[in-house]
Design a protein around this motif. Structure first.
Motif, PDB file in Angstrom:
ATOM      1  N   LEU A   1      15.467   2.467   0.653  1.00  0.00           N
ATOM      2  CA  LEU A   1      14.668   1.438   1.323  1.00  0.00           C
ATOM      3  C   LEU A   1      14.920   1.457   2.824  1.00  0.00           C
ATOM      4  O   LEU A   1      13.975   1.386   3.622  1.00  0.00           O
ATOM      5  CB  LEU A   1      14.986   0.064   0.747  1.00  0.00           C
ATOM      6  N   ALA A   2      16.185   1.550   3.215  1.00  0.00           N
ATOM      7  CA  ALA A   2      16.513   1.586   4.642  1.00  0.00           C
ATOM      8  C   ALA A   2      15.833   2.771   5.322  1.00  0.00           C
ATOM      9  O   ALA A   2      15.314   2.657   6.444  1.00  0.00           O
ATOM     10  CB  ALA A   2      18.027   1.655   4.825  1.00  0.00           C
ATOM     11  N   LYS A   3      15.812   3.905   4.633  1.00  0.00           N
ATOM     12  CA  LYS A   3      15.176   5.097   5.208  1.00  0.00           C
ATOM     13  C   LYS A   3      13.683   4.873   5.415  1.00  0.00           C
ATOM     14  O   LYS A   3      13.134   5.220   6.468  1.00  0.00           O
ATOM     15  CB  LYS A   3      15.405   6.294   4.274  1.00  0.00           C
ATOM     16  N   HIS A   4      13.033   4.245   4.443  1.00  0.00           N
ATOM     17  CA  HIS A   4      11.585   4.061   4.542  1.00  0.00           C
ATOM     18  C   HIS A   4      11.217   2.968   5.535  1.00  0.00           C
ATOM     19  O   HIS A   4      10.167   3.045   6.177  1.00  0.00           O
ATOM     20  CB  HIS A   4      11.000   3.767   3.159  1.00  0.00           C
ATOM     21  N   ILE A   5      12.068   1.948   5.676  1.00  0.00           N
ATOM     22  CA  ILE A   5      11.802   0.920   6.689  1.00  0.00           C
ATOM     23  C   ILE A   5      11.882   1.523   8.086  1.00  0.00           C
ATOM     24  O   ILE A   5      11.114   1.176   8.988  1.00  0.00           O
ATOM     25  CB  ILE A   5      12.795  -0.249   6.533  1.00  0.00           C
ATOM     26  N   ALA A   6      12.799   2.468   8.264  1.00  0.00           N
ATOM     27  CA  ALA A   6      12.985   3.093   9.584  1.00  0.00           C
ATOM     28  C   ALA A   6      11.892   4.106   9.914  1.00  0.00           C
ATOM     29  O   ALA A   6      11.704   4.469  11.081  1.00  0.00           O
ATOM     30  CB  ALA A   6      14.352   3.780   9.639  1.00  0.00           C
ATOM     31  N   GLN A   7      11.183   4.569   8.907  1.00  0.00           N
ATOM     32  CA  GLN A   7      10.163   5.585   9.148  1.00  0.00           C
ATOM     33  C   GLN A   7       8.936   4.999   9.838  1.00  0.00           C
ATOM     34  O   GLN A   7       8.569   3.852   9.611  1.00  0.00           O
ATOM     35  CB  GLN A   7       9.716   6.221   7.820  1.00  0.00           C
ATOM     36  N   LYS A   8       8.301   5.815  10.660  1.00  0.00           N
ATOM     37  CA  LYS A   8       7.022   5.424  11.240  1.00  0.00           C
ATOM     38  C   LYS A   8       5.955   5.411  10.153  1.00  0.00           C
ATOM     39  O   LYS A   8       6.004   6.218   9.225  1.00  0.00           O
ATOM     40  CB  LYS A   8       6.609   6.433  12.320  1.00  0.00           C
ATOM     41  N   PRO A   9       4.984   4.511  10.219  1.00  0.00           N
ATOM     42  CA  PRO A   9       3.882   4.527   9.251  1.00  0.00           C
ATOM     43  C   PRO A   9       3.165   5.879   9.290  1.00  0.00           C
ATOM     44  O   PRO A   9       3.023   6.500  10.353  1.00  0.00           O
ATOM     45  CB  PRO A   9       2.959   3.407   9.746  1.00  0.00           C
ATOM     46  N   ARG A  10       2.764   6.322   8.123  1.00  0.00           N
ATOM     47  CA  ARG A  10       2.058   7.595   8.054  1.00  0.00           C
ATOM     48  C   ARG A  10       0.699   7.478   8.720  1.00  0.00           C
ATOM     49  O   ARG A  10      -0.013   6.484   8.568  1.00  0.00           O
ATOM     50  CB  ARG A  10       1.887   8.032   6.602  1.00  0.00           C
ATOM     51  N   ASP A  11       0.337   8.523   9.480  1.00  0.00           N
ATOM     52  CA  ASP A  11      -0.970   8.546  10.103  1.00  0.00           C
ATOM     53  C   ASP A  11      -2.048   8.787   9.053  1.00  0.00           C
ATOM     54  O   ASP A  11      -1.796   9.342   7.979  1.00  0.00           O
ATOM     55  CB  ASP A  11      -1.039   9.654  11.155  1.00  0.00           C
TER      56      ASP A  11
ATOM     57  N   GLY B   1       0.814  -1.210   0.000  1.00  0.00           N
ATOM     58  CA  GLY B   1       0.000   0.000   0.000  1.00  0.00           C
ATOM     59  C   GLY B   1       0.841   1.251   0.000  1.00  0.00           C
ATOM     60  O   GLY B   1       1.861   1.352  -0.681  1.00  0.00           O
ATOM     61  N   ARG B   2       0.407   2.221   0.817  1.00  0.00           N
ATOM     62  CA  ARG B   2       1.019   3.545   0.766  1.00  0.00           C
ATOM     63  C   ARG B   2       2.497   3.526   1.113  1.00  0.00           C
ATOM     64  O   ARG B   2       3.298   4.212   0.479  1.00  0.00           O
ATOM     65  CB  ARG B   2       0.270   4.506   1.706  1.00  0.00           C
ATOM     66  N   ALA B   3       2.908   2.740   2.104  1.00  0.00           N
ATOM     67  CA  ALA B   3       4.321   2.726   2.498  1.00  0.00           C
ATOM     68  C   ALA B   3       5.202   2.318   1.314  1.00  0.00           C
ATOM     69  O   ALA B   3       6.255   2.924   1.060  1.00  0.00           O
ATOM     70  CB  ALA B   3       4.528   1.770   3.671  1.00  0.00           C
ATOM     71  N   ARG B   4       4.751   1.314   0.570  1.00  0.00           N
ATOM     72  CA  ARG B   4       5.533   0.862  -0.577  1.00  0.00           C
ATOM     73  C   ARG B   4       5.496   1.885  -1.714  1.00  0.00           C
ATOM     74  O   ARG B   4       6.492   2.132  -2.390  1.00  0.00           O
ATOM     75  CB  ARG B   4       4.997  -0.493  -1.054  1.00  0.00           C
ATOM     76  N   ARG B   5       4.329   2.494  -1.923  1.00  0.00           N
ATOM     77  CA  ARG B   5       4.234   3.513  -2.973  1.00  0.00           C
ATOM     78  C   ARG B   5       5.116   4.714  -2.655  1.00  0.00           C
ATOM     79  O   ARG B   5       5.755   5.292  -3.539  1.00  0.00           O
ATOM     80  CB  ARG B   5       2.781   3.971  -3.152  1.00  0.00           C
ATOM     81  N   ASP B   6       5.152   5.107  -1.382  1.00  0.00           N
ATOM     82  CA  ASP B   6       6.004   6.241  -0.997  1.00  0.00           C
ATOM     83  C   ASP B   6       7.472   5.937  -1.266  1.00  0.00           C
ATOM     84  O   ASP B   6       8.234   6.820  -1.695  1.00  0.00           O
ATOM     85  CB  ASP B   6       5.812   6.574   0.485  1.00  0.00           C
ATOM     86  N   PHE B   7       7.889   4.695  -1.021  1.00  0.00           N
ATOM     87  CA  PHE B   7       9.275   4.305  -1.293  1.00  0.00           C
ATOM     88  C   PHE B   7       9.589   4.422  -2.778  1.00  0.00           C
ATOM     89  O   PHE B   7      10.591   5.026  -3.182  1.00  0.00           O
ATOM     90  CB  PHE B   7       9.523   2.877  -0.805  1.00  0.00           C
ATOM     91  N   TRP B   8       8.726   3.839  -3.618  1.00  0.00           N
ATOM     92  CA  TRP B   8       8.985   3.877  -5.054  1.00  0.00           C
ATOM     93  C   TRP B   8       8.921   5.297  -5.601  1.00  0.00           C
ATOM     94  O   TRP B   8       9.695   5.672  -6.494  1.00  0.00           O
ATOM     95  CB  TRP B   8       8.009   2.971  -5.807  1.00  0.00           C
ATOM     96  N   ARG B   9       8.027   6.099  -5.060  1.00  0.00           N
ATOM     97  CA  ARG B   9       7.967   7.496  -5.500  1.00  0.00           C
ATOM     98  C   ARG B   9       9.251   8.223  -5.144  1.00  0.00           C
ATOM     99  O   ARG B   9       9.786   8.999  -5.941  1.00  0.00           O
ATOM    100  CB  ARG B   9       6.762   8.184  -4.854  1.00  0.00           C
TER     101      ARG B   9
END
Length: 459
Positions: free
Chosen positions: A203-213, A171-179
């Protein structure tokens, strides 16, 4: 849409072509970019075709196509540039089970080959169903200029990284990474090694990020013309997980949404079928439970007769973050369509936006003030209330010849401008589309003639 666009898998599959001249060469230059097994039939072939045969890029058979030659072919091109030969090729290929394209004969073709922007594996196909080849070529040239040559490399390397990206939630977490990769870190890389490193780092940066509210954007869709959307509104629509839209939001605007987005029709119609506000509030709360980015898409501007406060209160009650993205309200588009201004020095220093009816029925207003000769007002949802408004204004002394203008479907292709007076107001409201009624404004004389001229004359 008479031709549905698809991408056909050609790897290792047969494609045949009959012909050997310029039309055949044009098609072959495209087909040779694929990994299909290409066979060319024709007694007279251009030197390029013979060279491609000699180098193993295709198979050339120096004779006319015969029954059985197209067996197991997925596509067949009739490019003999001769109507009788093309018809014969088409008949044979169809009998053998192949889909047929007859060059420069749209009516008898089963498929068409579009103009293509090639950033392999990124491919953009542009088709006009034969109506405007020059336009297709112009769009292709524009896209060729805009899209970086490195785009294909980014996509190829990104494709090999897709399994690694599964570490992020769907979903959004993966789309944000690819964007982030395709539009930020990837284009900044100078070499293939740098691109691979950018992928790992991103990828490492997005894995470490908190899920977007969860978030709700109250977005103004404007009066209907997609070109009147703000850039911010367009971006919110494109990125939304869920879109809850009003009845008056046009299909062209909803087409901007991602294919995977959930589209919910929450339409209301005055004195007609409607979704209750309570149900709409519940939908907003329901679709934000799992962190979804929700767009509450309202026609016009959400802050004008959009019942925005009630939906914001729902967000507050459920601790949902929200933002408001203004839109062009229908009255602004309508007044532009009649070539007028809401305010004018020496005439009026204010304008009132009114609703024709509210939750209690026809809405009451300061009729004495509105009946003054210099008053200008825009009435939304006023068709059913027209006779009520007319009566109230006349009771308070308004001039029967006060100019009135009804604009139906403001900004849309089927827009109509209906001039009237206060005396005839109730007689001009038999329209089916959404309408804004102006009290105290008539169309400028030049407005109707300007609206009929091609837009490019004002560019």
């Amino acid at each position: 849409m008479d031709h549905f666009p698809i991408f056909v898998a050609l790897a290792g599959r047969r494609v045949i072509l009959s012909g050997g001249g310029d039309a055949a060469l044009a098609k072959l230059r495209l087909l040779l970019k694929t990994t299909a097994h290409i066979t060319v039939f024709g007694p007279n072939a251009a030197p390029e075709i013979k060279q491609w045969h000699a180098s193993g890029k295709l198979t050339y058979i120096p004779r006319q196509i015969e029954p059985g030659d197209a067996m197991c072919a997925v596509l067949a091109y009739a490019a003999d540039e001769d109507d009788a030969l093309d018809a014969r090729t088409s008949q044979i290929a169809r009998a053998d089970g192949a889909m047929v394209n007859i060059v420069d004969n749209l009516g008898d073709s089963q498929f068409i080959t579009p103009a293509i922007v090639d950033r392999d594996p990124v491919t953009i196909a542009i088709g006009t169903e034969g109506a405007a080849p020059v336009l297709a070529r112009a769009i292709k040239a524009d896209l060729e200029e805009r899209l970086p040559q490195k785009l294909g490399t980014l996509a190829r390397i990104g494709k090999s990284f897709r399994k690694a990206a599964d570490a992020l939630p769907m979903g959004r977490a993966r789309r944000d990474f690819w964007r982030d990769y395709y539009f930020n870190s990837g284009p900044k890389a100078d070499s293939n090694a740098d691109i691979q490193s950018a992928l790992d780092t991103t990828l490492a940066k997005h894995i470490a990020q908190k899920p977007r509210d969860a978030h709700v954007a109250f977005v103004g869709a404007g009066p209907g013309d997609p070109e009147l959307l703000t850039l911010k509104a367009r971006k919110a629509i494109v990125e939304a997980d869920v879109i809850i839209h009003d009845r008056l939001v046009t299909g062209e605007i909803l087409e901007l949404a991602r294919r995977e987005a959930l589209i919910v029709d929450a339409g209301k119609e005055g004195f007609g079928p409607s979704m209750s506000q309570t149900r709409i509030n519940a939908l907003i709360a329901e679709h934000t439970q799992n962190g979804a980015q929700v767009v509450r898409l309202k026609s016009g501007d959400p802050t004008i007769f959009g019942r925005l406060d009630e939906e914001i209160e729902t967000c507050a009650a459920h601790n949902i973050a929200y933002s408001i993205i203004p839109g062009i309200t229908a009255a602004s588009a309508a007044v532009a369509s009649i070539g007028q201004s809401f305010t004018r020095r020496g005439r009026n220093g204010s304008v009132r936006f009114l609703t024709g009816h509210d939750m209690k029925g026809f809405a009451d207003h300061d009729w004495a003030s509105l009946a003054k000769p210099d008053a200008v007002a825009a009435i939304y949802m006023g068709k059913k209330a027209a006779r009520f408004v007319q009566g109230r204004l006349l009771m308070h002394g308004a001039d029967r010849l006060t100019p009135v203008t009804l604009i139906e479907n403001a900004s849309r292709p089927d827009q109509r401008i209906i001039p009237a007076t206060l005396e005839t107001l109730a007689d001009v409201t038999a329209v089916t589309g959404p309408a804004v009624i102006f009290i105290g404004l008539a169309p400028r004389d030049a407005a109707n003639s300007l609206a009929d001229l091609p837009q490019e004359e004002f560019a």
